[in-house]
Structures are given as C-alpha cells and as structure tokens.
Design a protein around this motif. Structure first.
Motif, PDB file in Angstrom:
ATOM      1  N   ARG A  47       0.843  -1.204   0.000  1.00  0.00           N
ATOM      2  CA  ARG A  47       0.000   0.000   0.000  1.00  0.00           C
ATOM      3  C   ARG A  47       0.872   1.246   0.000  1.00  0.00           C
ATOM      4  N   GLY A  48       0.525   2.185  -0.859  1.00  0.00           N
ATOM      5  CA  GLY A  48       1.203   3.466  -0.846  1.00  0.00           C
ATOM      6  C   GLY A  48       0.720   4.319   0.311  1.00  0.00           C
ATOM      7  N   PHE A  49       1.616   5.146   0.846  1.00  0.00           N
ATOM      8  CA  PHE A  49       1.288   6.042   1.958  1.00  0.00           C
ATOM      9  C   PHE A  49       2.081   7.323   1.702  1.00  0.00           C
ATOM     10  N   ALA A  50       1.472   8.273   0.979  1.00  0.00           N
ATOM     11  CA  ALA A  50       2.166   9.486   0.544  1.00  0.00           C
ATOM     12  C   ALA A  50       1.624  10.697   1.297  1.00  0.00           C
ATOM     13  N   TRP A  72       6.682  19.821   0.749  1.00  0.00           N
ATOM     14  CA  TRP A  72       7.549  18.659   0.959  1.00  0.00           C
ATOM     15  C   TRP A  72       6.696  17.404   0.809  1.00  0.00           C
ATOM     16  N   ASP A  73       7.099  16.507  -0.080  1.00  0.00           N
ATOM     17  CA  ASP A  73       6.372  15.260  -0.307  1.00  0.00           C
ATOM     18  C   ASP A  73       7.177  14.092   0.237  1.00  0.00           C
ATOM     19  N   LEU A  74       6.598  13.401   1.203  1.00  0.00           N
ATOM     20  CA  LEU A  74       7.196  12.189   1.761  1.00  0.00           C
ATOM     21  C   LEU A  74       6.405  11.018   1.182  1.00  0.00           C
ATOM     22  N   VAL A  75       6.961  10.389   0.153  1.00  0.00           N
ATOM     23  CA  VAL A  75       6.216   9.426  -0.660  1.00  0.00           C
ATOM     24  C   VAL A  75       6.714   8.021  -0.351  1.00  0.00           C
ATOM     25  N   GLY A  76       5.948   7.278   0.444  1.00  0.00           N
ATOM     26  CA  GLY A  76       6.396   5.961   0.861  1.00  0.00           C
ATOM     27  C   GLY A  76       5.311   4.907   0.766  1.00  0.00           C
ATOM     28  N   ASN A  77       5.505   3.820   1.495  1.00  0.00           N
ATOM     29  CA  ASN A  77       4.596   2.675   1.487  1.00  0.00           C
ATOM     30  C   ASN A  77       4.276   2.244   2.914  1.00  0.00           C
ATOM     31  N   ASN A  78       3.502   1.176   3.019  1.00  0.00           N
ATOM     32  CA  ASN A  78       3.235   0.611   4.340  1.00  0.00           C
ATOM     33  C   ASN A  78       4.256  -0.466   4.704  1.00  0.00           C
ATOM     34  N   THR A  79       5.361  -0.500   3.972  1.00  0.00           N
ATOM     35  CA  THR A  79       6.462  -1.400   4.284  1.00  0.00           C
ATOM     36  C   THR A  79       7.757  -0.592   4.379  1.00  0.00           C
ATOM     37  N   PRO A  80       8.660  -0.966   5.280  1.00  0.00           N
ATOM     38  CA  PRO A  80       9.910  -0.208   5.421  1.00  0.00           C
ATOM     39  C   PRO A  80      10.947  -0.565   4.364  1.00  0.00           C
ATOM     40  N   ILE A  81      10.635  -1.524   3.505  1.00  0.00           N
ATOM     41  CA  ILE A  81      11.584  -2.040   2.510  1.00  0.00           C
ATOM     42  C   ILE A  81      10.886  -2.115   1.157  1.00  0.00           C
ATOM     43  N   PHE A  82      11.638  -2.518   0.121  1.00  0.00           N
ATOM     44  CA  PHE A  82      11.057  -2.627  -1.219  1.00  0.00           C
ATOM     45  C   PHE A  82      11.681  -3.807  -1.949  1.00  0.00           C
ATOM     46  N   PHE A  83      11.152  -4.125  -3.132  1.00  0.00           N
ATOM     47  CA  PHE A  83      11.564  -5.317  -3.882  1.00  0.00           C
ATOM     48  C   PHE A  83      12.938  -5.184  -4.520  1.00  0.00           C
ATOM     49  N   ILE A  84      13.239  -4.017  -5.077  1.00  0.00           N
ATOM     50  CA  ILE A  84      14.485  -3.835  -5.839  1.00  0.00           C
ATOM     51  C   ILE A  84      15.162  -2.548  -5.374  1.00  0.00           C
ATOM     52  N   ARG A  85      16.445  -2.382  -5.715  1.00  0.00           N
ATOM     53  CA  ARG A  85      17.174  -1.222  -5.239  1.00  0.00           C
ATOM     54  C   ARG A  85      17.763  -0.366  -6.358  1.00  0.00           C
ATOM     55  N   ASP A  86      17.657  -0.821  -7.600  1.00  0.00           N
ATOM     56  CA  ASP A  86      18.143  -0.021  -8.723  1.00  0.00           C
ATOM     57  C   ASP A  86      16.934   0.405  -9.560  1.00  0.00           C
ATOM     58  N   PRO A  87      16.759   1.704  -9.823  1.00  0.00           N
ATOM     59  CA  PRO A  87      15.555   2.170 -10.515  1.00  0.00           C
ATOM     60  C   PRO A  87      15.402   1.644 -11.936  1.00  0.00           C
ATOM     61  N   GLU A  94      -7.657  12.595  -7.543  1.00  0.00           N
ATOM     62  CA  GLU A  94      -7.149  12.155  -8.841  1.00  0.00           C
ATOM     63  C   GLU A  94      -6.095  13.118  -9.374  1.00  0.00           C
ATOM     64  N   GLN A  95      -6.210  14.407  -9.046  1.00  0.00           N
ATOM     65  CA  GLN A  95      -5.225  15.396  -9.520  1.00  0.00           C
ATOM     66  C   GLN A  95      -4.124  15.669  -8.497  1.00  0.00           C
ATOM     67  N   LEU A  96      -4.195  15.023  -7.347  1.00  0.00           N
ATOM     68  CA  LEU A  96      -3.154  15.184  -6.331  1.00  0.00           C
ATOM     69  C   LEU A  96      -1.871  14.503  -6.816  1.00  0.00           C
ATOM     70  N   ALA A  97      -0.766  15.236  -6.801  1.00  0.00           N
ATOM     71  CA  ALA A  97       0.489  14.739  -7.374  1.00  0.00           C
ATOM     72  C   ALA A  97       1.613  14.847  -6.345  1.00  0.00           C
ATOM     73  N   PHE A  98       2.262  13.721  -6.074  1.00  0.00           N
ATOM     74  CA  PHE A  98       3.376  13.670  -5.129  1.00  0.00           C
ATOM     75  C   PHE A  98       4.674  13.376  -5.879  1.00  0.00           C
ATOM     76  N   SER A  99       5.768  13.905  -5.351  1.00  0.00           N
ATOM     77  CA  SER A  99       7.068  13.572  -5.920  1.00  0.00           C
ATOM     78  C   SER A  99       8.150  13.649  -4.855  1.00  0.00           C
ATOM     79  N   PRO A 100       8.998  12.615  -4.748  1.00  0.00           N
ATOM     80  CA  PRO A 100      10.113  12.679  -3.799  1.00  0.00           C
ATOM     81  C   PRO A 100      11.085  13.824  -4.088  1.00  0.00           C
ATOM     82  N   SER A 101      11.007  14.391  -5.291  1.00  0.00           N
ATOM     83  CA  SER A 101      11.890  15.521  -5.619  1.00  0.00           C
ATOM     84  C   SER A 101      11.432  16.820  -4.961  1.00  0.00           C
ATOM     85  N   ASN A 102      10.228  16.844  -4.391  1.00  0.00           N
ATOM     86  CA  ASN A 102       9.759  18.022  -3.662  1.00  0.00           C
ATOM     87  C   ASN A 102      10.355  17.989  -2.259  1.00  0.00           C
ATOM     88  N   ILE A 103      11.523  18.593  -2.122  1.00  0.00           N
ATOM     89  CA  ILE A 103      12.291  18.564  -0.876  1.00  0.00           C
ATOM     90  C   ILE A 103      12.542  20.000  -0.425  1.00  0.00           C
TER      91      ILE A 103
END
Length: 501
Positions: free
Chosen positions: A126-129, A139-154, A326-335
């Motif tokens: 589940r996404g949790f942004a 500031w957008d903190l764009v994450g999930n309901n897990t502290p880890i992920f499947f892969i590490r290279d984009p 639907e028009q709400l937009a998050f990005s980790p680049s918003n720092i």
C-alpha cells in the motif's frame, strides 16, 4: 440502524444547499435552456452542427478521464495537519519540524500494482504518501506501508511493475511472470516475506503503519548531514485481514478501504499516526555491516532507535474526488530546506520519474492545480497548457535588472566529494540479502505466523506452471532458511496432491 455517511452524501448536500437556485450553464457561463434535448431538423430530422451545447457536452465527456497512474492507480485521500511534539531542530533547519508547529497535510493511500477497477483488499503493498504544505514549499514524503522494497536499482522498476501487471496477451494476473522476475532478483525476498506475512493485507488504511522507506538526510544550521528514515505508526493499532476475509470483502465491497476512511472521518473518528525518525551519522554509516542506503534493508532499531517527533491527524475528507485526489500529485523531488536526499539509488531514480509522470498525466503545469499549488511561487517558468499563474508582467529571464526573483540563501549541504569511476555497478543478489529476511522469519515471526506466511506463499506459487520458476522460488526461500524452504516444498507437494485428487 444509522446509515453510513458514505451513503448519505447527496441528501446532506441537498439539505446544506436547499436555498440555492442555480441555472445550468455551459463552461463559459452561458445559460442552457434545453438541457435534455438536442437541436434537430424536425422531430425525426438530423442534429444540426451548430448545437454548441451538445458539442461541448460530448467533447467534455470524452475528455473526463485522465490517464490512469501506471502504479498506485487505486487510492483514497484525506486532509489534516502534522503537529510537532518533540524537538529535533538540532538536526534540521526545516520549519516543518519547529516545536509546536502545525503544518497542513494531504495524505493519499493506494494500492501499488492494482488498476482503478481492482479491489482494495487484494494482496499488494500500500502506498502512503504525505504532502506537507509548508511556507518553504511543498515537501512530499512518498512511501509505502512497508519499510523495505523489492528492488534497489531504478532501472529495474519498470520490469518489476510489468511482472506484477496482467499478462499482455491474456490480460490476466500471471503468477509465472510474477514469481519468475522476483526469483531472478532475489534481493526482493525480504519484501516478499513482509507482503505474504500477516501484515500483507491491512484491515484498513487506518490500521497500518507508514514508512518513508528510503534513506533521507537532515541538514542542520551548519549544513551538517544526518541520515534519517521516517516511520509513521498508526495510533489505531495494527489490524490485518486474512486472505479469506480479504477475498470475501473484495466480492462484497471492492472499495472497502475508501469507504472505511471516508466514514471514519465523517463520524469524527479521526485517524492519526505518530511520526518517528531513525538517525545515523555519515561516520556511523561507514561502519555498518549492511548498506544503509539499500532500500531492501531496514536499520535495526537496536542500533538506530526510533525518536518520536510528532503526530499526523486526518480530519477532513475531499470535497471532490477528481479535483483533490485524482489530480493530487506527489514527488520525492519536492524537498524543502533542511531535508535532503542520500546515495539511495532507487530514491534518486524516483526524483526523475515522478515529476515526469505528472507532466504526462496532468500536464506541464500540474503544480498550479489548487490541490498541488504551494503557498508562493516565483520563478522564470512561463506558458504551457492550463497555466493559471503566469506571473503577470514579471521578467521571464534570469539574470535581469528588473526586480525578478533572486538567488536564495544557500539551504542545502555543501558540495560533497564523490570519487569513483562511472560505470554499470550491478546490485545483483548477494548473501547479505538473506540475512535480514532470516531474522524476520526466525525472530520477528512466531511459529503460527511462520506457518501462515508459508501457507500464503504456497497459495500463489502453486499456480506457477513452469518447473524452473517453481524451483527458483523454492531455492530463494531455502537461501533464507533451510527449514523455511523445506516447509514450503512439503506444503506445496501436499497442496498439489490434494488438487490432483
């Protein structure tokens, strides 16, 4: 029985607006006198070309839908604030973290791989942004309901999502491709075990934790970096659904999570989360036996304890789903100042891909939409489709001599020395990828939970028809723990025997 708020929205709106009498208009505000009939030549004649209201109605209707998000398509959102209760300003200059500060927020919860029509309760991360509307920018903190992920290279992210999406020929969920990709990229094993554990299907969005997942950085007044991870723990308590319960709910109410969130807020049962951070100095990062910037790994709490920061509270539903969700937009680049990135590879890839996705889906000026618009904007960007803040007569070039916006004080870390030869450094599976997964299996889960994890895994990879893929999957979990692998092999054998009998 009192009806749920989600079933009474229209009657409540009517009561609130009963004294308002409005005439129908076109998009240009022109009165519409015949909203139920087109202009025709006689009762049975053809429709005339100059029926502008008909033309507008059909053309607008054809363009009502935005392209679906390629990931995180199905979701819900709510609004509220973040309040700081514990002082961490010695680590960051961010005004968001000033003691006692309340910052407006928008939070969107979502499924990762499911399409807009999918059921909320399918097994999926589940996404949790979170969008913090700060006076220093969004500031957008764009994450999930897990502290880890499947892969590490984009570079692997499109391949990962393709393996989770329907087969391109049958348009059906394809377990061969799901398990083939993940068993060939075994750094995914930690996330897979989390996903298929008891926490794989939350009871609701309100009853799950959230994580920034990536390693970020705080920047103090002396421009010193401290690496950090963000955790938001549900104050409602963790509650989960069994696969059988989730399947039943999916058949009865595929929008169950969205309905639960809306009704809770309308009933003033406001959900909240406590925000914590883990901190690590650059010097400490060099001494770790694992890579602190690898999103497939957690930072052990025994080494980097959780530090309480504040509380996230959601107390307002969207007034219009399309405009505000639907028009709400998050990005980790918003720092914003006082917060920074890290050498986390996957994070750096997301800095590029998210804004690009929004420009495609919402248009080049998506940040000017009211739900995304920050408190203030002054720059040299101009024009483009749907531009509503074109900054008047201000100069549109820099440098200039006509009072255009100027360079701001330096808010980010001093240039860091980076050494190395540019090249392709594959982050393929190593023995280190199984260590934390082993701890999860043997120390985090008790015996009944380990059994349920095994059962959940077998329920899907028994559908794999390719023997090589099936063997790869069993070997992956055997690499975590041989007993784990043996249990899976035996349960798979029994399950296939029962189905064959």
């Amino acid at each position: 029985m009192k009806p749920l708020p989600s079933t009474t929205q229209l009657p409540r709106w009517k009561e609130k607006n009963k004294d308002q009498k409005k005439c129908i208009t076109t998009a240009e505000g022109i009165l519409v006198t015949h909203p139920t009939s087109s202009i025709t030549v006689g009762q049975h004649g053809p429709i005339v070309l100059y029926d502008s209201n008909l033309n507008e109605s059909l053309a607008q209707f054809n363009r009502e839908r935005l392209p679906e998000r390629v990931v995180h398509a199905k979701g819900s959102a709510a609004f509220g604030h973040f309040e700081v209760t514990n002082d961490i300003t010695k680590y960051t200059t961010s005004k968001i973290f000033e003691l006692g500060k309340k910052t407006p927020i928008a939070v969107r919860f979502s499924r990762v791989a499911g399409s807009l029509g999918s059921a909320d309760t399918d097994m999926d991360p589940r996404g949790f942004a979170i969008k913090f509307y700060s006076e220093e920018g969004n500031w957008d903190l764009v994450g999930n309901n897990t502290p880890i992920f499947f892969i590490r290279d984009p570079i692997l992210f499109p391949q990962l999502i393709h393996s989770q999406k329907p087969n391109p020929v049958t348009n059906l969920r394809e377990w061969n491709q799901f398990w083939d990709f993940l068993s060939l990229r075994q750094e995914s094993v930690h996330q897979l075990m989390f996903l298929f554990s008891d926490r794989g299907i939350p009871q609701s969005y309100r009853h799950m934790h959230g994580y920034g997942s990536h390693t970020f950085s705080f920047v103090d007044k002396d421009q010193k970096l401290t690496y950090c991870k963000f955790h938001y723990k549900t104050d409602q308590g963790i509650k989960n659904l069994s696969p059988a319960e989730a399947q039943r709910i999916a058949g009865e109410d595929p929008n169950y999570y969205g309905r639960d969130l809306y009704d809770a807020i309308e009933n003033k049962n406001y959900p909240s989360w406590t925000l914590y951070v883990q901190l690590m100095t650059p010097e400490q990062a060099k001494t770790k036996s694992y890579d602190p910037f690898d999103i497939t790994k957690v930072w052990p709490h025994s080494e980097q304890p959780l530090i309480k920061v504040g509380r996230l509270l959601l107390n307002k539903n969207p007034s219009n789903y399309f405009a505000e969700v639907e028009q709400l937009a998050f990005s980790p680049s918003n720092i914003t100042p006082g917060i920074w990135i890290s050498p986390d590879r996957l994070l750096q890839g997301r800095l590029i891909s998210y804004p690009d996705a929004h420009r495609y889906r919402l248009g080049t000026n998506y940040a000017q939409l009211p739900i995304n618009c920050p408190f203030k904007v002054s720059n040299y960007q101009r024009d483009g489709a749907s531009n509503v803040i074109n900054q008047g007569g201000a100069p549109n070039y820099y440098p200039n001599s006509f009072s255009g916006p100027i360079e701001c004080p330096h808010n980010y870390p001093l240039p860091q020395q980076i050494e190395g030869k540019a090249g392709h450094y594959d982050t393929g599976t190593t023995e280190d990828d199984y260590k934390q997964a082993n701890i999860f299996y043997n120390k985090i889960l008790d015996a009944p939970a380990r059994g349920r994890l095994e059962d959940n895994l077998v329920s899907t990879f028994k559908k794999v028809t390719n023997e090589k893929v099936k063997n790869n999957v069993l070997q992956m979990f055997s690499n975590v723990d041989q007993t784990f692998g043996n249990n899976l092999k035996e349960k798979l054998r029994k399950s296939l025997m029962q189905e064959g009998s």
